[in-house]
Design an enzyme around this catalytic site. Structure first.
Site, PDB file in Angstrom:
ATOM      1  N   CYS A 171      23.708  48.527  23.365  1.00  0.00           N
ATOM      2  CA  CYS A 171      22.401  48.926  23.897  1.00  0.00           C
ATOM      3  C   CYS A 171      22.220  48.407  25.319  1.00  0.00           C
ATOM      4  O   CYS A 171      21.107  48.384  25.829  1.00  0.00           O
ATOM      5  CB  CYS A 171      21.274  48.457  22.988  1.00  0.00           C
ATOM      6  SG  CYS A 171      21.189  46.687  22.794  1.00  0.00           S
TER       7      CYS A 171
ATOM      8  N   ARG B 158      21.075  55.364  11.571  1.00  0.00           N
ATOM      9  CA  ARG B 158      21.040  54.783  10.220  1.00  0.00           C
ATOM     10  C   ARG B 158      21.243  55.891   9.191  1.00  0.00           C
ATOM     11  O   ARG B 158      21.999  55.730   8.227  1.00  0.00           O
ATOM     12  CB  ARG B 158      19.706  54.058   9.990  1.00  0.00           C
ATOM     13  CG  ARG B 158      19.606  52.755  10.756  1.00  0.00           C
ATOM     14  CD  ARG B 158      18.350  51.986  10.371  1.00  0.00           C
ATOM     15  NE  ARG B 158      17.156  52.509  11.007  1.00  0.00           N
ATOM     16  CZ  ARG B 158      16.592  51.989  12.108  1.00  0.00           C
ATOM     17  NH1 ARG B 158      17.112  50.923  12.673  1.00  0.00           N
ATOM     18  NH2 ARG B 158      15.504  52.518  12.625  1.00  0.00           N
TER      19      ARG B 158
ATOM     20  N   PHE C 277      24.842  41.995  12.754  1.00  0.00           N
ATOM     21  CA  PHE C 277      23.599  41.983  13.544  1.00  0.00           C
ATOM     22  C   PHE C 277      22.574  42.857  12.816  1.00  0.00           C
ATOM     23  O   PHE C 277      22.046  43.823  13.352  1.00  0.00           O
ATOM     24  CB  PHE C 277      23.832  42.519  14.970  1.00  0.00           C
ATOM     25  CG  PHE C 277      24.981  41.866  15.702  1.00  0.00           C
ATOM     26  CD1 PHE C 277      24.805  40.662  16.378  1.00  0.00           C
ATOM     27  CD2 PHE C 277      26.243  42.449  15.701  1.00  0.00           C
ATOM     28  CE1 PHE C 277      25.862  40.064  17.057  1.00  0.00           C
ATOM     29  CE2 PHE C 277      27.314  41.855  16.373  1.00  0.00           C
ATOM     30  CZ  PHE C 277      27.124  40.659  17.061  1.00  0.00           C
TER      31      PHE C 277
ATOM     32  N   ASP D  16      23.232  38.036  10.081  1.00  0.00           N
ATOM     33  CA  ASP D  16      22.315  37.854  11.212  1.00  0.00           C
ATOM     34  C   ASP D  16      22.054  36.357  11.355  1.00  0.00           C
ATOM     35  O   ASP D  16      22.176  35.600  10.390  1.00  0.00           O
ATOM     36  CB  ASP D  16      20.996  38.600  10.989  1.00  0.00           C
ATOM     37  CG  ASP D  16      20.284  38.920  12.305  1.00  0.00           C
ATOM     38  OD1 ASP D  16      20.339  40.076  12.768  1.00  0.00           O
ATOM     39  OD2 ASP D  16      19.675  37.996  12.884  1.00  0.00           O
TER      40      ASP D  16
HETATM   41  N1  SAH Z   1      20.760  46.981  13.506  1.00  0.00           N
HETATM   42  C1  SAH Z   1      19.407  46.514  13.544  1.00  0.00           C
HETATM   43  C2  SAH Z   1      19.022  45.969  14.911  1.00  0.00           C
HETATM   44  C3  SAH Z   1      19.907  44.840  15.418  1.00  0.00           C
HETATM   45  S1  SAH Z   1      19.164  43.884  16.668  1.00  0.00           S
HETATM   46  C4  SAH Z   1      18.492  47.636  13.092  1.00  0.00           C
HETATM   47  O1  SAH Z   1      18.920  48.798  12.973  1.00  0.00           O
HETATM   48  O2  SAH Z   1      17.306  47.374  12.849  1.00  0.00           O
HETATM   49  C5  SAH Z   1      20.251  42.580  16.916  1.00  0.00           C
HETATM   50  C6  SAH Z   1      20.186  41.465  15.871  1.00  0.00           C
HETATM   51  O3  SAH Z   1      21.280  40.577  16.173  1.00  0.00           O
HETATM   52  C7  SAH Z   1      18.951  40.591  15.866  1.00  0.00           C
HETATM   53  O4  SAH Z   1      18.396  40.608  14.575  1.00  0.00           O
HETATM   54  C8  SAH Z   1      19.446  39.162  16.209  1.00  0.00           C
HETATM   55  O5  SAH Z   1      18.798  38.160  15.426  1.00  0.00           O
HETATM   56  C9  SAH Z   1      20.885  39.241  15.824  1.00  0.00           C
HETATM   57  N2  SAH Z   1      21.840  38.361  16.539  1.00  0.00           N
HETATM   58  C10 SAH Z   1      21.916  38.102  17.870  1.00  0.00           C
HETATM   59  N3  SAH Z   1      23.025  37.380  18.151  1.00  0.00           N
HETATM   60  C11 SAH Z   1      23.678  37.190  16.971  1.00  0.00           C
HETATM   61  C12 SAH Z   1      24.889  36.549  16.604  1.00  0.00           C
HETATM   62  N4  SAH Z   1      25.667  35.972  17.509  1.00  0.00           N
HETATM   63  N5  SAH Z   1      25.257  36.573  15.304  1.00  0.00           N
HETATM   64  C13 SAH Z   1      24.475  37.173  14.378  1.00  0.00           C
HETATM   65  N6  SAH Z   1      23.325  37.803  14.672  1.00  0.00           N
HETATM   66  C14 SAH Z   1      22.929  37.818  15.949  1.00  0.00           C
END
Ligand code: SAH
Length: 399
Positions: A342, A214, A230, A252
């Site tokens: 991940c 980040r 996401f 998200d």
């Molecule tokens: N980048 C974030 C962590 C991402 S975790 C950070 O740094 O904190 C992955 C996220 O993807 C979750 O919040 C989940 O709700 C979301 N997610 C999962 N499948 C998805 C989709 N098809 N479209 C949009 N969001 C999705």
């Protein structure tokens, strides 16, 4: 020392992984079990000639039948657990992680010699996950030791992951000791503050493993229109605005996560007018942007784990290809893509190839400008390469 009452005896010629100090013993390597160990009980690991090689926790329901605690002749008990916990905490002191954030991982399971145990610290609260039969067996002892080693206002348990099911364990969530965490705990990550929901958030509340990435993103996005796919609670988005991005759009599927993302922007006194939140499926939203010709100057792709088992890898690869291809199409000239996976089962070489194929199909000339991984408080023990799961590529579209 007191020897364990039960033992697993390896098949002839199956000592190699133990000799390399790998902490997992699969059921297929075991010839027989002497005695009837209960779930999580400590067993000796014996070579076919009867030589004791290690001590580990027995897990009758998992393919990983034994998770090895130690390869030395040490009794597994309070003193052993205390010394492993002390080592893990000392390792975080050595890398001075507390000088950069008040929230970080104190124990990273196998890589800290404590298989199946995750301990994260969020300010004055500690969150534990007991993910294997052995960690579960020693749960109360471990919690008591943590209380003695780490000053805290409360220890909270988030043993609610799929991996518990594989071990034959039910999920368990709640206060172990001390106070209940607040609904939203304010944490500090470098120069940014974040609200974390320890009780209901993903993992133990927040994606601590992306901390360094980040920060890296914030360095590159000045004046750019950033799309944060996401987004969860907007970690990358907050850091992008901190790095003076022109705009940030979070996508998200979780409404609650996006609400927290807005609050996190306000908490950091950043301009909420430069933030847009889109509740939707990234796959669909990116297609809609492509169809309407909407472009961006930087895109972050940080999807959840697409490959949970080996059988999922092919399907996962198609998912990664799809979103990376769409992202390259939306990126303007000189655009930046920060793309992550991940899924530990998807190896870095394959991930890079998928991203390369996506760039090729999008007709873009792309350079990798930075390789990224999980933060330093999520180390990988060299005898446990499976501990590396997060990989990321920062890519620059050159033409
Ligand atoms: N980048 C974030 C962590 C991402 S975790 C950070 O740094 O904190 C992955 C996220 O993807 C979750 O919040 C989940 O709700 C979301 N997610 C999962 N499948 C998805 C989709 N098809 N479209 C949009 N969001 C999705």
């Amino acid at each position: 020392m007191k020897n364990p009452a039960c033992a697993v005896v390896l098949k002839q010629g199956r000592e190699a992984s133990v000799a390399r100090r790998h902490p997992w013993l699969f059921s297929g390597a075991i010839q027989r079990v002497n005695g009837s160990p209960c779930m999580g009980e400590t067993v000796s690991v014996m070579a076919s000639d009867g030589n004791v090689l290690a001590f580990g926790a027995y897990s009758p329901h998992s393919q990983i039948r034994v998770r090895i605690w130690t390869f030395e002749m040490k009794e597994i008990g309070p003193a052993f657990l205390r010394s492993r916990l002390e080592c893990a905490i000392e390792a975080r002191n050595n890398i001075r992680v507390a000088s950069r954030t008040d929230s970080y991982r104190l124990v990273n399971a196998e890589s800290d010699g404590l298989p199946g145990l995750i301990v994260d610290k969020y300010g004055a609260f500690v969150v534990c996950q007991f993910l294997s039969a052995g960690a579960e067996y020693w749960r109360n002892e471990i919690a008591a030791q943590i209380n003695g080693l780490v000053w805290n206002r409360g220890i909270y348990e988030r043993s609610d992951t799929d991996s518990r099911t594989k071990e034959g364990l039910d999920s368990r969530v709640g206060v172990i000791s001390g106070e209940e965490p607040p609904e939203f705990l304010e944490t500090l990550e470098g120069e940014c503050r974040f609200l974390v929901d320890i009780r209901r958030g993903h993992k133990t509340g927040y994606y601590l493993d992306q901390r360094e990435n980040r920060l890296a993103v914030s360095r590159y996005v000045w004046g750019r229109e950033v799309l944060n796919c996401f987004s969860y609670t907007g970690g990358f988005g907050v850091w992008a605005l901190k790095g003076e991005a022109k705009t940030v759009t979070n996508i998200d599927t979780s409404k609650e996560a996006l609400e927290l993302a807005s609050r996190n922007v306000a908490l950091n006194h950043l301009d909420t007018a430069r933030l847009a939140n889109i509740e939707g499926d990234v796959f669909k939203v990116l297609r809609a942007y492509r169809d309407t010709g909407r472009g961006f100057d930087a895109i972050i792709l940080d999807p959840p784990k697409f490959a949970g088992t080996r059988a999922d890898i092919e399907k996962a690869a198609r998912g990664y290809k799809d979103i990376n291809l769409l992202a390259f199409k939306l990126l303007r000239q000189d655009g930046l893509l920060f793309t992550f996976s991940c899924s530990g089962l998807l190896k870095p070489e394959l991930f890079q190839k998928i991203v390369a194929d996506a760039a090729l199909d999008a007709g873009k000339n792309v350079q990798i400008i930075k390789r990224m991984g999980q933060a330093e408080d999520h180390p990988t023990a060299l005898n446990f390469p499976e501990g590396t799961y997060l990989k990321g590529l920062a890519c620059l579209v050159c033409g």
